[in-house]
Every structure is written in structure tokens, then in C-alpha cells.
Design a protein around this motif. Structure first.
Motif, PDB file in Angstrom:
ATOM      1  N   UNK A 483       0.849  -1.193   0.000  1.00 41.30           N
ATOM      2  CA  UNK A 483       0.000   0.000   0.000  1.00 41.30           C
ATOM      3  C   UNK A 483       0.883   1.242   0.000  1.00 41.30           C
ATOM      4  N   UNK A 484       0.494   2.232  -0.817  1.00 41.13           N
ATOM      5  CA  UNK A 484       1.228   3.499  -0.902  1.00 41.13           C
ATOM      6  C   UNK A 484       0.210   4.630  -0.856  1.00 41.13           C
ATOM      7  N   UNK A 485       0.427   5.602   0.034  1.00 39.55           N
ATOM      8  CA  UNK A 485      -0.461   6.748   0.146  1.00 39.55           C
ATOM      9  C   UNK A 485       0.297   8.056   0.053  1.00 39.55           C
ATOM     10  N   UNK A 486      -0.345   9.056  -0.540  1.00 38.65           N
ATOM     11  CA  UNK A 486       0.284  10.382  -0.672  1.00 38.65           C
ATOM     12  C   UNK A 486      -0.796  11.433  -0.889  1.00 38.65           C
ATOM     13  N   UNK A 487      -0.431  12.697  -0.726  1.00 41.83           N
ATOM     14  CA  UNK A 487      -1.280  13.845  -1.052  1.00 41.83           C
ATOM     15  C   UNK A 487      -0.402  14.814  -1.835  1.00 41.83           C
ATOM     16  N   UNK A 488      -0.500  14.740  -3.160  1.00 40.30           N
ATOM     17  CA  UNK A 488       0.406  15.509  -4.018  1.00 40.30           C
ATOM     18  C   UNK A 488      -0.229  16.813  -4.486  1.00 40.30           C
ATOM     19  N   UNK A 489       0.605  17.785  -4.680  1.00 41.46           N
ATOM     20  CA  UNK A 489       0.239  19.079  -5.246  1.00 41.46           C
ATOM     21  C   UNK A 489       1.184  19.346  -6.416  1.00 41.46           C
ATOM     22  N   UNK A 490       0.762  20.165  -7.360  1.00 43.28           N
ATOM     23  CA  UNK A 490       1.677  20.600  -8.408  1.00 43.28           C
ATOM     24  C   UNK A 490       1.575  19.850  -9.721  1.00 43.28           C
ATOM     25  N   UNK A 491       0.575  18.980  -9.871  1.00 48.62           N
ATOM     26  CA  UNK A 491       0.369  18.354 -11.178  1.00 48.62           C
ATOM     27  C   UNK A 491      -0.247  19.358 -12.150  1.00 48.62           C
TER      28      UNK A 491
END
Length: 598
Positions: A483-491
Motif C-alpha cells: 500500500x502506498x499513500x500520498x497527497x500531491x500538489x503541483x500536477x
């Protein structure tokens, strides 16, 4: 030992040698605490990435020093947490320690567990507070991740909240609190190992200050604090007086995530420089209301983020403490997403995403007042290569694991005079975290890293350049899913350049399926990788400062020689002609730059 009490007459001031010595001694306290945590922390977040901070706070709750700290952790917050400890526990005793992670009582966000230890003298009087803040891979959230971007409130987020709860008394654990953490946190032994490391680091800080008091006396240490604050304020006054008068607004927009408008979250800051009064005002009041997501800023993160953008923009080195802070006025509005949230607003992701948008807007605002001040924007944060991984490790009896990895980040912004610090991670981190060792991550967790490198032709072009994007690909090793989780910005909303500099590269996250096909992944995600699948992650690059065709020709030639800029990009973007052998065609370059300038 003979006590080296330094007599300080009222109004006379402490002699400069003693001032310098005590400054280094207090810095040494925070460094010893930091080294202890780095060497004894159990999780990779601490012993590989170094995502922690240490500081010393005065008895009246003012930040004295945080020499080895991440700025977002402590510029504002150390004071607020110390005040909360004192308000909630009017009677402090030697041997007390408090666990604090409440963003409603001065902490940054719930994943930043903090140990506060009041330094009590032999008469039972509180003299200083030392604290250690350590980012947690798991804080009891509803899902195994540090950051819950889609949390509608703190209950949906799920983290245990400790508002300065006593966790040690007379140097012994309060077992009830430890049991609560062990029952809720998915990796209890890892948490407890990190807790012991934090307690050990804080106790070393306590003992170091007690030893300083035996050597110099408490009144000398407090006299130093007053003098150091005054000296720091003097340096800040001089730095501001050398700046131009100016007032400007700047904006930066976070990509949409669940619970936010489809156009994203627009952050607006106002910056006013008044050299005559030697003050800088930063206005965060013109921002939206809190939203049903985890991105809302705590008060400490909002105020700190504004300060980071300011201190990044100063031409002179100025100590970051309560003295220099006297010249800074930061305005926030109750109910605002930019630091005005109240319980039960979720602030799960407060230290990174929107905080960076505040810092970036502030440092870019300075650059808009005058070419030569400020910075471009740093790259947005939290690609999957800085995500939280979890699962079970078949190599070790199917034991559960949860950890945030720091496999690849770049993001540095160009300044007015220098190229970026490539691996700054994000603006609030200030380069204090380390990139993980591939070998150690593969040793600790059942993952395989397929590749990691900087990407050519992705730098934020300018007179000075922002960081390129960084590529990383990894997936599960063995037969277990990951399992991998993230909250990305900047796409969507990439880092903005300034004074003619170009934007940085976007964040991009993909799943590579077993057949090799790439699937675009959402910015806020928790995915399960099957054996044979990988995450392909590109970190956001930083933006450039100034027109690219003003970049020194020799630097462009060097960039081409290092493989970071292609010959075609050198020609088209920088106006520099390099032949197939890597040699500069000086005549063609002069002509191309002359024509473009006209």
C-alpha cells in the motif's frame, strides 16, 4: 565546580564574548538532542530521513534557539505548545514530560508527536523548556498514512490527539498513555522505540541546561536570553532598513483534492515592507474558509510558513528567534483555511502543501517588490516517492510495517543570485531532511527500487535556475502487495517563476501495470500495488528567477556538459549554441542573443 556567574548591570549589557559563548552553548544543546534522535530513532522517518526538530524555549514561552530544526516545525509553535503545557499544568515538577500533538493547542499537525520537558531548578522553579518534535509514520489515522488529505474532520482523520498530556512523572512513564498509543498505532514497537528516542533526546537537553546553570547561574542564562533577543532584533532592524519600501500581493494555487473546489485552493498573501519603522507585515486574512479536507493550516503552520518566506528573502543572516520575530507582524483570520481553523477541523497535512503555498507566495512577493529580493517558488510537495508505504513483510514472519519513505524529492527554487538547492524537499523543510538510501530502504522494507535519477530539461529556466524534476520507480518485493499513500500538489499548478524566470516541472504519479502500461494516478490517493506493479513518480521542480537569456553562457555550457540541459534546449530557451562536441559556438550565441534581445 566554580560557578561562572556573569554580572550584568541593568542597561549595561552582556559582554560580546559571553554572549557568543552562551549562544553556541544553547545551539549545542539542540544539536546534542538532534544527534541523539538521529542515532536512536527506530523508524526510517527519523534515522534515515531526519524528519524531526529540537529547540529550547524560555520560561516565558519564547523561542530561544532551534539550530538543528526544520523551520516549519518550530518558528511558531514551540512558544504556543510551551504555553499550552503551562496553562494546562500550572504545577510543573522535575521529572515531568508531556506528549503534545494537538494542532488546536499550538502543534503543527497530529503526526508531529512532540515531547516537552520543563527544566526545573533545585528549588522547584521552572526555568526553560526543551522539546523534541518527531514526525510519525503512523499516528493512529483511519488509514495507514501520515497524511489524510480527504479527511472531512479530525474524527474522520482518526489520529489520537494529545494536548500536552503528561506522559512521564518523576522520570517514569505514565503507562496508561503509553498503552493507548500502543493499542491505536499500527506499529506499536516502532512508535515506542521512537518515543524512547524522543524522551532520551529531551532528557539530554534538560541535563545540558541544568549543567549550564551550575556553571553560569540561572540569572546569567536569563540575562543572555534577553540580550540575545535584543541583538537578534537589532540585526533584523538593520536588514529591513536596507530593503526598499514596498507593498504587494501574491497568490499561489493548490491543486484540487477531495473536499476542495474544482479550481483548487487559491492562497493570497499581502506583504508590506516599512523600512522606516523596520517592520514587515504579512497578511493572510484574504483566504477561503476552512474546508472539509486535511489541508487546513494550523495557526503554528500558517504563521511559520509566512516567516519562512520572509527569512528566505532576507539578504542578511538573521537569527530566527523571538527577538527577530518582534519586527514581524502576521495577520490571520479566525475560520480561515490559512491558519484560522478550530476543532474539529482536520489539519492532517498542515506542515506541507498549503503551508508551502503560503511560503512560496511570500518569497515571490518580495521578488515582485524588487528584482534582487526574494525567490521564485519552490516545487510543490508529496509525490508518491515521498509517500507512506505499509503492508506485511513476508521476510519477517508477516510482521506489519508502516513508514514514510523519502526516496526522491527535488523542488529547490532559484534565488536572485544563485541556482537552487536541488534537494530542498519543500520550502518548509529547508533542506533539513535527507533522501533515503535505496539500499537501506530495501533492507528495511519489502520493496525494490527500479530507478532514481534527475530528469534533464526539466529545470526551472532563468537567469538562475530552479531544481529539475526527480524520477523514482519502486514496487513490492516478493509475493505480498504494497500500500502506498500520498497527497500531491503541483500536477496542475506548478511552481511559478519570477522576474521573467520560467515555471518548474510538474509532479506526476503513475502506476506501471504488470504489462507495462502506465495509469495516471490521482493527486490524493491510497493505492495497493500487486506484485509486479510499480509506482512511477516524478517530483516537482523549482522555478527560475530572471530571464533565461540573461543566464551566464558558461553556466549553460556547463549544464549541457553535465547532461542536465540538452543542446536544443540551450539554444531555444537560453540562446546558447553548443555544437555536437559540447563546445560553445561563441559567434552564433552572440548573434542569437542579440537578435532575441531586439
Amino acid at each position: 565546580m566554580v560557578k561562572k556567574t556573569v554580572a550584568v548591570k541593568k542597561g549595561a549589557g552582556m559582554d560580546p564574548i559571553t554572549l557568543a559563548v552562551l549562544n553556541k552553548r544553547f545551539d549545542g544543546v539542540t544539536t546534542k538532542m538532534a544527534n541523539t534522535l538521529l542515532r536512536t530513532g527506530r523508524s526510517g522517518v527519523l534515522n534515515l530521513a531526519r524528519d524531526f526538530s529540537t529547540s529550547v524555549v524560555t520560561r516565558d514561552c519564547r523561542l530561544l534557539t532551534g539550530a538543528e530544526s526544520l523551520p516549519i516545525h518550530c518558528l511558531v509553535g514551540a512558544d504556543l505548545m510551551s504555553r499550552a503545557m503551562m496553562d494546562l499544568h500550572p504545577e510543573l515538577k522535575r521529572g515531568d514530560a508531556f506528549l503534545h500533538n494537538s494542532p488546536y493547542h499550538g502543534c503543527s499537525h497530529p503526526a508531529d508527536h512532540t515531547i516537552l520537558v520543563p527544566v526545573i531548578d533545585d528549588e522547584g522553579v521552572h526555568q526553560f523548556t526543551v522539546w523534541v518534535k518527531a514526525h510519525q509514520a503512523d499516528a493512529g489515522n483511519r488509514v495507514p498514512t501520515t497524511y489524510v488529505g480527504d479527511a472531512v474532520d479530525v474524527y474522520n482523520e482518526g489520529a489520537l490527539i494529545f494536548p500536552a498530556v503528561r506522559i512521564q512523572e518523576n522520570y517514569r512513564d505514565v503507562a496508561d498513555i503509553v498503552r493507548m498509543c500502543r493499542m491505536r498505532i499500527r506499529v506499536p514497537d516502532q512508535w515506542y522505540g521512537d518515543y524512547l528516542a524522543m524522551i532520551g533526546a529531551a532528557r539530554i537537553g534538560e541535563q545540558e541546561i541544568l549543567a549550564m546553570a551550575r556553571e553560569f547561574g540561572w540569572e546569567t542564562l536569563h540575562a543572555f536570553s534577553r540580550e540575545w533577543f535584543d541583538y537578534s532584533e537589532k540585526l533584523m532592524v538593520e536588514a529591513i532598513q536596507r530593503m526598499p519600501t514596498g507593498e504587494v500581493k501574491a497568490t499561489s494555487t493548490h491543486d484540487p483534492v477531495p473536499g476542495t473546489p474544482p479550481e483548487g485552493i487559491k492562497i493570497t498573501v499581502g506583504v508590506k515592507i516599512d523600512p522606516r519603522a523596520a517592520t514587515i507585515d504579512i497578511d493572510l486574512t484574504d483566504n477561503p474558509e476552512t474546508m472539509p479536507c486535511g489541508l487546513n493550516l494550523s495557526e503554528s503552520c500558517a504563521r511559520t510558513a509566512a516567516m519562512i518566506g520572509l527569512f528566505n528573502s532576507l539578504e542578511d543572516p538573521v537569527p530566527t528567534n523571538a527577538g527577530s520575530f518582534r519586527r514581524i507582524k502576521i495577520h490571520i483570520r479566525p475560520g480561515s483555511i490559512a491558519g484560522g481553523g478550530r476543532h474539529p477541523t482536520s489539519m492532517s497535512v498542515a506542515t506541507t502543501n498549503l503551508a508551502d503555498r503560503v511560503s512560496n507566495s511570500v518569497q515571490r512577493a518580495f521578488s515582485l517588490i524588487k528584482d534582487g529580493l526574494g525567490l521564485a517558488e519552490c516545487g510543490p510537495i508529496l509525490p508518491a516517492s515521498v509517500g507512506v508505504i505499509s503492508g506485511r513483510d513476508g521476510r519477517w514472519g508477516n510482521e506489519p510495517f508502516v513508514n514514510q519513505i523519502f526516496l526522491m524529492f527535488t523542488g529547490g527554487a532559484a534565488t536572485a543570485t544563485t541556482d537552487s538547492w536541488v534537494t530542498i524537499a519543500h520550502v518548509g523543510n529547508a533542506g533539513m531532511c535527507f533522501i533515503d538510501s535505496v539500499e537501506l530502504d530495501e533492507l528495511h522494507f519489502p520493496i525494490l527500487v527500479r530507478g532514481r535519477r534527475l530528469m534533464p530539461d526539466t529545470e526551472g529556466a532563468g537567469r538562475t535556475t530552479g531544481a529539475p524534476s526527480g524520477y523514482c520507480e519502486f514496487g513490492p518485493l516478493g509475493g505480498q502487495p504494497l500500500d502506498v499513500g500520498w497527497v500531491a500538489d503541483g500536477a496542475i499548478n506548478v511552481a511559478k517563476g519570477t522576474q521573467g524566470g520560467l515555471a518548474g516541472a510538474p509532479i506526476q504519479n503513475y502506476r506501471r501495470r504488470v504489462d507495462g502500461e502506465l495509469e495516471v494516478l490521482p493527486p490524493c490517493a491510497m493505492i495497493t500495488l500487486k506484485p509486479g506493479e510499480t509506482v512511477v513518480s516524478y517530483s516537482a521542480g523549482g522555478a527560475g528567477y530572471g530571464p533565461p537569456r540573461q543566464r551566464p553562457v558558461a553556466k549553460v555550457v556547463e549544464d549541457v556538459a553535465e547532461g542536465m540541459v540538452s543542446a536544443s534546449r540551450a539554444r531555444e530557451v537560453y540562446g546558447v549554441v553548443v555544437d555536437g562536441r559540447g563546445a560553445l559556438d561563441r559567434a552564433a550565441t552572440e548573434e542569437l542573443r542579440r537578435v532575441k534581445a531586439v
